[in-house]
Design a protein around this motif. Structure first.
Motif, PDB file in Angstrom:
ATOM      1  N   GLY A 241       0.787  -1.230   0.000  1.00 50.36           N
ATOM      2  CA  GLY A 241       0.000   0.000   0.000  1.00 50.36           C
ATOM      3  C   GLY A 241       0.819   1.280   0.000  1.00 50.36           C
ATOM      4  O   GLY A 241       0.274   2.373   0.205  1.00 50.36           O
ATOM      5  N   ILE A 242       2.119   1.164  -0.224  1.00 54.68           N
ATOM      6  CA  ILE A 242       3.010   2.326  -0.234  1.00 54.68           C
ATOM      7  C   ILE A 242       3.633   2.482  -1.618  1.00 54.68           C
ATOM      8  O   ILE A 242       4.130   1.505  -2.197  1.00 54.68           O
ATOM      9  N   LEU A 243       3.626   3.694  -2.169  1.00 53.58           N
ATOM     10  CA  LEU A 243       4.353   4.005  -3.404  1.00 53.58           C
ATOM     11  C   LEU A 243       5.822   4.198  -3.047  1.00 53.58           C
ATOM     12  O   LEU A 243       6.142   5.020  -2.179  1.00 53.58           O
TER      13      LEU A 243
ATOM     14  N   SER B 172      -3.577   5.435  -0.626  1.00 56.76           N
ATOM     15  CA  SER B 172      -4.756   6.232  -0.243  1.00 56.76           C
ATOM     16  C   SER B 172      -4.567   7.723  -0.505  1.00 56.76           C
ATOM     17  O   SER B 172      -5.538   8.495  -0.474  1.00 56.76           O
ATOM     18  N   ASP B 173      -3.329   8.160  -0.776  1.00 62.26           N
ATOM     19  CA  ASP B 173      -3.080   9.562  -1.128  1.00 62.26           C
ATOM     20  C   ASP B 173      -3.469   9.868  -2.577  1.00 62.26           C
ATOM     21  O   ASP B 173      -3.512  11.031  -2.978  1.00 62.26           O
ATOM     22  N   VAL B 174      -3.719   8.823  -3.359  1.00 61.47           N
ATOM     23  CA  VAL B 174      -4.069   8.983  -4.773  1.00 61.47           C
ATOM     24  C   VAL B 174      -5.592   9.022  -4.905  1.00 61.47           C
ATOM     25  O   VAL B 174      -6.283   8.147  -4.408  1.00 61.47           O
TER      26      VAL B 174
ATOM     27  N   ALA C 263       0.046   8.099 -11.086  1.00 56.56           N
ATOM     28  CA  ALA C 263       0.758   8.757  -9.982  1.00 56.56           C
ATOM     29  C   ALA C 263       2.231   8.342  -9.947  1.00 56.56           C
ATOM     30  O   ALA C 263       3.116   9.171  -9.702  1.00 56.56           O
ATOM     31  N   LEU C 264       2.495   7.063 -10.201  1.00 55.04           N
ATOM     32  CA  LEU C 264       3.882   6.582 -10.212  1.00 55.04           C
ATOM     33  C   LEU C 264       4.675   7.211 -11.356  1.00 55.04           C
ATOM     34  O   LEU C 264       5.851   7.574 -11.184  1.00 55.04           O
ATOM     35  N   ALA C 265       4.037   7.349 -12.527  1.00 57.05           N
ATOM     36  CA  ALA C 265       4.729   7.983 -13.657  1.00 57.05           C
ATOM     37  C   ALA C 265       5.028   9.442 -13.351  1.00 57.05           C
ATOM     38  O   ALA C 265       6.134   9.932 -13.633  1.00 57.05           O
ATOM     39  N   ALA C 266       4.048  10.144 -12.772  1.00 56.34           N
ATOM     40  CA  ALA C 266       4.267  11.548 -12.399  1.00 56.34           C
ATOM     41  C   ALA C 266       5.381  11.666 -11.366  1.00 56.34           C
ATOM     42  O   ALA C 266       6.253  12.547 -11.457  1.00 56.34           O
ATOM     43  N   ALA C 267       5.362  10.745 -10.393  1.00 58.43           N
ATOM     44  CA  ALA C 267       6.396  10.763  -9.353  1.00 58.43           C
ATOM     45  C   ALA C 267       7.776  10.514  -9.953  1.00 58.43           C
ATOM     46  O   ALA C 267       8.759  11.157  -9.567  1.00 58.43           O
TER      47      ALA C 267
ATOM     48  N   GLY D 222       1.958  16.667  -3.077  1.00 57.72           N
ATOM     49  CA  GLY D 222       1.379  16.991  -4.373  1.00 57.72           C
ATOM     50  C   GLY D 222       0.241  16.057  -4.741  1.00 57.72           C
ATOM     51  O   GLY D 222      -0.787  16.487  -5.292  1.00 57.72           O
ATOM     52  N   LEU D 223       0.399  14.762  -4.452  1.00 57.65           N
ATOM     53  CA  LEU D 223      -0.669  13.801  -4.743  1.00 57.65           C
ATOM     54  C   LEU D 223      -1.884  14.058  -3.854  1.00 57.65           C
ATOM     55  O   LEU D 223      -3.030  13.944  -4.308  1.00 57.65           O
ATOM     56  N   ARG D 224      -1.650  14.408  -2.611  1.00 57.24           N
ATOM     57  CA  ARG D 224      -2.780  14.709  -1.715  1.00 57.24           C
ATOM     58  C   ARG D 224      -3.540  15.949  -2.175  1.00 57.24           C
ATOM     59  O   ARG D 224      -4.766  16.033  -2.039  1.00 57.24           O
TER      60      ARG D 224
END
Length: 480
Positions: free
Chosen positions: A272-274, A294-296, A307-311, A327-329
């Motif tokens: 559950g963690i990026l 859960s932040d996404v 989100a992973l690609a943006a990160a 930023g995701l939040r």
């Protein structure tokens, strides 16, 4: 930014466009600022446009007031003396104008190419995103992450904000989050992004590109000349193939993103963690926590991939882990992208009207179970067998609407014959209310009624926004 406001002053030194005969093909969001920017730099500009409607005449008057020649209703003939064409991205390569240009040895640029060449010496680097689906969301997430890191940035490009306006405007940026379509990349031969990402590849716009290989090759142009990272999708090997084929700066790395635990030089998900195993010291042994799933918003699988690609792009620019989380939040998705509308009698109603092709619809369907699926519209040449076969086990029922619904009905008969189907043979304004009413009848508590049409909307609606609004209005009416 349809007015094409270019607020910068004209460079004081000599311009490479001074006295050059340039033809701008197409008005609109890109053509208007292109014509103005070239005229301001001393070019002799002729703007041509296929259409001759009220909006085109209004834009023509704006350009003619500056002394620019405009030809409406004639986008096929190459104006005499043309030395360069700058085209709107949607104009197809096979148009007679371009064939005449090729025969005459006249180069063709897109508005993105022009923006790239007009950047000043202190121009902000570009973090660029393309892919069949998810581009806009990923670029908006990226901009939110960059802002959380305290950087001056903007989401620009195919997202509706002209790159020319961003590059030539008075506002100074540290970095730009750039969405690029396959059309724009086709006409941008010298673009060199700081880092680039291809999110996914699925058949789309093949009538424009001519083949899947040509479409993929244009997407792959985003990697050419990358300085730091070529970001690819581990689950879509074709994106990694494009990285291998790209000619990049020395030291540039391939960085994957995955919904699984990441290998070295990847970002992924663990419990559950990026997490990041690409932009950390001793990545053989170490990983950096970035954010929680859960932040996404919403935490659907394909949106976590976005989100992973943006990160990954943000981390390639040196953004700290906390800014990724913040930023995701802070990010809120645009309307009609897997948007939760309401819960009625224990059933969730979700609007993903933006899922206008099979690839997007399959990603949306993968986020829920069980589903009553509302689908149909204009198929644009798509085939639905694979989509239905991959999603059949999730379906409680299906409600079909739109001009090409028979294609989906046939795929359901082959691959999901046990799933009940309601086929609505109507296209009037009450059709969506009936569709949602039928979906409510099929659904049970715990189900999701999902509008993910896998088709374009123009058979029944002005655009996908209006379709999504009709769905939400129907849900609210049933709730009342």
């Amino acid at each position: 930014m349809g007015s094409g406001q270019v607020t910068s002053s004209v460079p004081s030194g000599p311009s490479e466009f001074q006295g050059k005969h340039v033809t701008v093909a197409g008005l609109g969001v890109s053509g208007l600022p292109a014509a103005k920017a070239l005229h301001a730099r001393g070019a002799i500009v002729t703007a041509v446009n296929d259409g001759d409607d009220a909006r085109a005449r209004e834009q023509a008057a704006e350009l003619e007031a500056l002394g620019i020649t405009v030809r409406l209703g004639d986008g096929a003939t190459l104006p005499e003396g043309t030395e360069l064409i700058v085209t709107a991205p949607g104009w197809q390569p096979g148009k007679p104008l371009f064939q005449a240009a090729e025969e005459a040895g006249v180069p063709i640029w897109g508005d993105v190419e022009l923006a790239w060449r007009l950047r000043g010496p202190d121009a902000a680097p570009w973090l660029a995103v393309t892919g069949t689906n998810g581009k806009t969301t990923t670029v908006q997430m990226l901009a939110s992450i960059l802002k959380a890191a305290g950087l001056r940035t903007a989401a620009v490009g195919n997202i509706g904000v002209s790159l020319l306006d961003a590059v030539l405007g008075d506002e100074k940026y540290d970095v730009l989050a750039v969405e690029l379509s396959s059309y724009q990349l086709h006409w941008a031969p010298s673009l060199r992004a700081y880092s680039g990402a291809v999110l996914n590849l699925a058949p789309d716009h093949l009538d424009w590109h001519g083949s899947m290989d040509a479409y993929a090759a244009d997407k792959g142009r985003i990697y050419e000349g990358n300085q730091v990272a070529c970001v690819y999708n581990v689950a879509d090997p074709r994106t990694e193939d494009l990285v291998r084929e790209a000619d990049v700066e020395e030291g540039c790395r391939a960085v994957g993103f995955t919904l699984q635990a990441p290998a070295v030089s990847q970002l992924g998900v663990v419990d559950g963690i990026l997490v990041d195993r690409a932009f950390v010291e001793n990545r053989q042994k170490n990983a950096q926590e970035l954010a929680e799933v859960s932040d996404v918003d919403p935490p659907a699988p394909h949106n976590i991939a976005n989100a992973l690609a943006a990160a990954a792009l943000a981390r390639s620019f040196g953004v700290p882990a906390q800014a990724v989380r913040d930023g995701l939040r802070a990010f809120k998705p645009d309307a009609h992208r897997i948007a939760h509308v309401a819960d009625l009698d224990g059933v969730a109603y979700v609007d993903d009207s933006k899922a206008t092709n099979t690839h997007a619809a399959e990603a949306s369907l993968a986020a829920y179970e069980p589903i009553v699926w509302i689908a149909g519209g204009l198929a644009k040449g798509a085939e639905f067998g694979e989509l239905v076969a991959n999603s059949a086990k999730r379906l409680r029922g299906v409600v079909l609407i739109g001009a090409d619904r028979a294609l989906i009905r046939e795929a359901l008969a082959r691959h999901a014959p046990e799933v009940p189907v309601v086929d609505l043979d109507r296209t009037d304004t009450g059709a969506m209310l009936q569709a949602v009413t039928e979906a409510k009848r099929l659904a049970r508590a715990g189900d999701t009624v999902l509008l993910a049409p896998a088709c374009a909307s123009m058979d029944m609606f002005t655009n996908y926004n209006q379709r999504g609004d009709a769905f939400a209005a129907a849900v609210r009416e049933l709730g009342a």
